[in-house]
Write a protein that holds these residues in place. Sequence first.
Motif, PDB file in Angstrom:
ATOM      1  N   GLY A  11      53.126  41.245  37.635  1.00  0.00           N
ATOM      2  CA  GLY A  11      52.771  41.470  36.236  1.00  0.00           C
ATOM      3  C   GLY A  11      51.501  40.760  35.833  1.00  0.00           C
ATOM      4  N   SER A  12      51.213  40.785  34.525  1.00  0.00           N
ATOM      5  CA  SER A  12      50.048  40.077  33.982  1.00  0.00           C
ATOM      6  C   SER A  12      50.314  39.761  32.515  1.00  0.00           C
ATOM      7  CB  SER A  12      48.773  40.916  34.130  1.00  0.00           C
ATOM      8  OG  SER A  12      48.920  42.185  33.524  1.00  0.00           O
ATOM      9  N   THR A  13      49.575  38.822  31.992  1.00  0.00           N
ATOM     10  CA  THR A  13      49.789  38.341  30.632  1.00  0.00           C
ATOM     11  C   THR A  13      49.100  39.268  29.631  1.00  0.00           C
ATOM     12  OG1 THR A  13      49.849  36.065  31.450  1.00  0.00           O
ATOM     13  CG2 THR A  13      49.487  36.387  29.080  1.00  0.00           C
ATOM     14  N   PRO A  14      49.839  39.694  28.580  1.00  0.00           N
ATOM     15  CA  PRO A  14      49.206  40.542  27.549  1.00  0.00           C
ATOM     16  C   PRO A  14      48.060  39.803  26.858  1.00  0.00           C
ATOM     17  CG  PRO A  14      51.602  40.521  27.322  1.00  0.00           C
ATOM     18  CD  PRO A  14      51.249  39.440  28.298  1.00  0.00           C
ATOM     19  N   SER A  15      47.035  40.554  26.498  1.00  0.00           N
ATOM     20  CA  SER A  15      45.906  40.002  25.758  1.00  0.00           C
ATOM     21  C   SER A  15      45.227  41.136  25.016  1.00  0.00           C
ATOM     22  CB  SER A  15      44.916  39.308  26.706  1.00  0.00           C
ATOM     23  OG  SER A  15      44.269  40.267  27.524  1.00  0.00           O
ATOM     24  N   GLU A  16      44.216  40.788  24.249  1.00  0.00           N
ATOM     25  CA  GLU A  16      43.466  41.823  23.523  1.00  0.00           C
ATOM     26  C   GLU A  16      42.843  42.831  24.484  1.00  0.00           C
ATOM     27  OE1 GLU A  16      39.606  42.159  20.498  1.00  0.00           O
ATOM     28  OE2 GLU A  16      40.482  40.209  20.972  1.00  0.00           O
ATOM     29  N   LEU A  17      42.399  42.356  25.646  1.00  0.00           N
ATOM     30  CA  LEU A  17      41.782  43.241  26.628  1.00  0.00           C
ATOM     31  C   LEU A  17      42.790  43.828  27.596  1.00  0.00           C
ATOM     32  CD1 LEU A  17      38.567  41.182  27.432  1.00  0.00           C
ATOM     33  CD2 LEU A  17      38.823  43.102  25.844  1.00  0.00           C
ATOM     34  N   ASN A  18      44.038  43.394  27.529  1.00  0.00           N
ATOM     35  CA  ASN A  18      45.098  43.884  28.412  1.00  0.00           C
ATOM     36  C   ASN A  18      46.376  44.017  27.597  1.00  0.00           C
ATOM     37  OD1 ASN A  18      46.466  44.603  30.767  1.00  0.00           O
ATOM     38  ND2 ASN A  18      46.954  42.482  31.280  1.00  0.00           N
ATOM     39  N   PRO A  19      46.378  44.956  26.616  1.00  0.00           N
ATOM     40  CA  PRO A  19      47.485  45.020  25.653  1.00  0.00           C
ATOM     41  C   PRO A  19      48.801  45.528  26.231  1.00  0.00           C
ATOM     42  CG  PRO A  19      45.956  46.827  25.292  1.00  0.00           C
ATOM     43  CD  PRO A  19      45.331  45.946  26.328  1.00  0.00           C
ATOM     44  N   ASN A  20      48.760  46.328  27.280  1.00  0.00           N
ATOM     45  CA  ASN A  20      49.982  46.915  27.837  1.00  0.00           C
ATOM     46  C   ASN A  20      50.079  46.662  29.345  1.00  0.00           C
ATOM     47  OD1 ASN A  20      50.904  48.306  25.342  1.00  0.00           O
ATOM     48  ND2 ASN A  20      49.003  49.479  25.629  1.00  0.00           N
ATOM     49  N   PRO A  21      50.244  45.411  29.729  1.00  0.00           N
ATOM     50  CA  PRO A  21      50.307  45.125  31.174  1.00  0.00           C
ATOM     51  C   PRO A  21      51.575  45.668  31.804  1.00  0.00           C
ATOM     52  CG  PRO A  21      50.879  43.185  29.917  1.00  0.00           C
ATOM     53  CD  PRO A  21      50.414  44.206  28.913  1.00  0.00           C
ATOM     54  N   SER A  22      51.442  46.103  33.050  1.00  0.00           N
ATOM     55  CA  SER A  22      52.601  46.586  33.785  1.00  0.00           C
ATOM     56  C   SER A  22      53.295  45.426  34.478  1.00  0.00           C
ATOM     57  CB  SER A  22      52.168  47.620  34.831  1.00  0.00           C
ATOM     58  OG  SER A  22      53.256  47.944  35.675  1.00  0.00           O
ATOM     59  N   ASN A  23      54.621  45.471  34.493  1.00  0.00           N
ATOM     60  CA  ASN A  23      55.397  44.477  35.222  1.00  0.00           C
ATOM     61  C   ASN A  23      56.013  45.062  36.482  1.00  0.00           C
ATOM     62  OD1 ASN A  23      55.076  42.162  33.527  1.00  0.00           O
ATOM     63  ND2 ASN A  23      56.377  43.184  32.004  1.00  0.00           N
ATOM     64  N   GLU A  24      55.565  46.277  36.837  1.00  0.00           N
ATOM     65  CA  GLU A  24      56.066  46.904  38.048  1.00  0.00           C
ATOM     66  C   GLU A  24      55.410  46.261  39.277  1.00  0.00           C
ATOM     67  OE1 GLU A  24      58.448  49.269  38.227  1.00  0.00           O
ATOM     68  OE2 GLU A  24      58.646  48.927  36.053  1.00  0.00           O
ATOM     69  N   PRO A  25      56.102  46.272  40.394  1.00  0.00           N
ATOM     70  CA  PRO A  25      55.480  45.739  41.617  1.00  0.00           C
ATOM     71  C   PRO A  25      54.211  46.519  41.944  1.00  0.00           C
ATOM     72  CG  PRO A  25      57.845  46.061  41.920  1.00  0.00           C
ATOM     73  CD  PRO A  25      57.490  46.695  40.618  1.00  0.00           C
ATOM     74  N   ARG A  26      53.199  45.817  42.384  1.00  0.00           N
ATOM     75  CA  ARG A  26      51.948  46.472  42.738  1.00  0.00           C
ATOM     76  C   ARG A  26      52.090  47.221  44.058  1.00  0.00           C
ATOM     77  NH1 ARG A  26      50.303  41.927  39.936  1.00  0.00           N
ATOM     78  NH2 ARG A  26      48.644  42.309  38.413  1.00  0.00           N
ATOM     79  N   ALA A  27      51.357  48.316  44.164  1.00  0.00           N
ATOM     80  CA  ALA A  27      51.362  49.084  45.412  1.00  0.00           C
ATOM     81  C   ALA A  27      50.795  48.230  46.539  1.00  0.00           C
ATOM     82  CB  ALA A  27      50.546  50.358  45.247  1.00  0.00           C
ATOM     83  N   ILE A  28      51.284  48.462  47.742  1.00  0.00           N
ATOM     84  CA  ILE A  28      50.849  47.700  48.909  1.00  0.00           C
ATOM     85  C   ILE A  28      49.899  48.553  49.746  1.00  0.00           C
ATOM     86  CG2 ILE A  28      51.607  46.592  51.037  1.00  0.00           C
ATOM     87  CD1 ILE A  28      54.208  45.901  49.639  1.00  0.00           C
ATOM     88  N   TYR A  29      48.732  47.992  50.031  1.00  0.00           N
ATOM     89  CA  TYR A  29      47.720  48.716  50.797  1.00  0.00           C
ATOM     90  C   TYR A  29      47.255  47.861  51.970  1.00  0.00           C
ATOM     91  CZ  TYR A  29      47.397  51.546  46.552  1.00  0.00           C
ATOM     92  OH  TYR A  29      47.680  52.340  45.482  1.00  0.00           O
ATOM     93  N   PRO A  30      46.667  48.492  52.989  1.00  0.00           N
ATOM     94  CA  PRO A  30      46.047  47.709  54.061  1.00  0.00           C
ATOM     95  C   PRO A  30      44.954  46.804  53.494  1.00  0.00           C
ATOM     96  CG  PRO A  30      46.270  50.001  54.722  1.00  0.00           C
ATOM     97  CD  PRO A  30      46.606  49.949  53.261  1.00  0.00           C
ATOM     98  N   PRO A  31      44.702  45.687  54.144  1.00  0.00           N
ATOM     99  CA  PRO A  31      43.757  44.706  53.581  1.00  0.00           C
ATOM    100  C   PRO A  31      42.313  45.194  53.580  1.00  0.00           C
ATOM    101  CG  PRO A  31      44.426  44.068  55.790  1.00  0.00           C
ATOM    102  CD  PRO A  31      45.296  45.224  55.410  1.00  0.00           C
ATOM    103  N   ILE A  32      41.612  44.784  52.546  1.00  0.00           N
ATOM    104  CA  ILE A  32      40.173  44.996  52.445  1.00  0.00           C
ATOM    105  C   ILE A  32      39.518  43.619  52.439  1.00  0.00           C
ATOM    106  CG2 ILE A  32      38.272  45.904  51.059  1.00  0.00           C
ATOM    107  CD1 ILE A  32      40.298  47.849  49.795  1.00  0.00           C
ATOM    108  N   ARG A  33      38.620  43.392  53.379  1.00  0.00           N
ATOM    109  CA  ARG A  33      37.890  42.137  53.408  1.00  0.00           C
ATOM    110  C   ARG A  33      36.643  42.248  52.512  1.00  0.00           C
ATOM    111  NH1 ARG A  33      35.464  40.828  57.660  1.00  0.00           N
ATOM    112  NH2 ARG A  33      35.463  42.808  58.793  1.00  0.00           N
ATOM    113  N   VAL A  34      36.336  41.170  51.798  1.00  0.00           N
ATOM    114  CA  VAL A  34      35.169  41.165  50.908  1.00  0.00           C
ATOM    115  C   VAL A  34      34.389  39.876  51.150  1.00  0.00           C
ATOM    116  CG1 VAL A  34      34.334  41.411  48.543  1.00  0.00           C
ATOM    117  CG2 VAL A  34      36.554  42.394  49.179  1.00  0.00           C
ATOM    118  N   ASN A  35      33.140  40.029  51.547  1.00  0.00           N
ATOM    119  CA  ASN A  35      32.256  38.887  51.783  1.00  0.00           C
ATOM    120  C   ASN A  35      30.897  39.138  51.142  1.00  0.00           C
ATOM    121  OD1 ASN A  35      33.835  37.144  53.811  1.00  0.00           O
ATOM    122  ND2 ASN A  35      33.893  39.162  54.802  1.00  0.00           N
ATOM    123  N   THR A  36      30.140  38.080  50.987  1.00  0.00           N
ATOM    124  CA  THR A  36      28.769  38.217  50.502  1.00  0.00           C
ATOM    125  C   THR A  36      27.792  37.850  51.607  1.00  0.00           C
ATOM    126  OG1 THR A  36      28.911  35.986  49.559  1.00  0.00           O
ATOM    127  CG2 THR A  36      29.203  37.837  48.048  1.00  0.00           C
TER     128      THR A  36
END
Length: 295
Positions: free
Chosen positions: A203-228
């Motif tokens: 889940g996530s905390t409600p806020s002005e920019l996130n008024p309707n957060p989902s509390n459902e489990p997030r989908a699971i995907y293969p990993p994505i690596r991110v580097n600079t």
Amino acid sequence: MTHPAPVHLQTRELFRLDERTILISGGAGAVATSVGESILESGGDAVFIDMVPAPKPETWKSIQAIAAANGTRASYYQLDVQDASNVDPVFDKIRPTLRFPLRGLVACAGISGESDACDYPVDAFRKILDVNITGTFLITQAVAKEMHRAKVTGSIVIVASMSGWNSNKGINTSAYNASKSALHQLARSLAAEWGHPQNTFLGSTPSELNPNPSNEPRAIYPPIRVNTLSPGHIDTPISEAARVRGLTSEWSKQNMLGRISQAAEFRAPVLFLLSDGSSYMTGADLRVDGGHCAW
């Protein structure tokens, strides 16, 4: 879901990109062109995007010749990375043309601007941040969605700068420097989010920019690596004004190798970050600056 280490690969396969498509933003630029050619030579298909309608004819002819010689494919699409409304339509055009899943991104698109801070026009400051940060996020987000859609692992390389680590001596580029430092943190944040599902609380905390957060489990995907990747000063056609002012000779004195870099010197670092050769590297920065920041 963890992903197994590629320990079965032979050494010669560690830096290959066979059966992968890599997207390159800022694709008409000198670094992107050089890196794109090396991707094609390493077995990957390359999709170049940039805000200009088409790359220079002589450049594109060279890219197509390299693709033909290596049995790979290159394509080009016009896209301004800060144009959020046009990102999805362009990806809708790209998707059906791909032979192989989109499994990599080299985010090269970016701009700079020099001005004393007290005189910096706010619109210019905002444009640099919008292109360099928001534009990079939008294209990175779109590529990650494609990887999720295809359920494949991937590697994202965000081109930051040594200017995200230091303040460039003798040149006032506060907006650019701030934007490149922000890219380091953006990459770390995305690496954490996309590396493993356990990295994020439910889940996530409600806020002005996130008024309707989902509390459902997030989908699971293969990993994505991110580097600079953080380059030092680069000798490109864009550097011509700096050469006229004598800045490139001064920059050459500011690093341990006594010269500024060439665009072709970033081919190997990018291939390393895209490929399985860097399989246990994420949320990190690879600084290639001739020792500038170490002095």
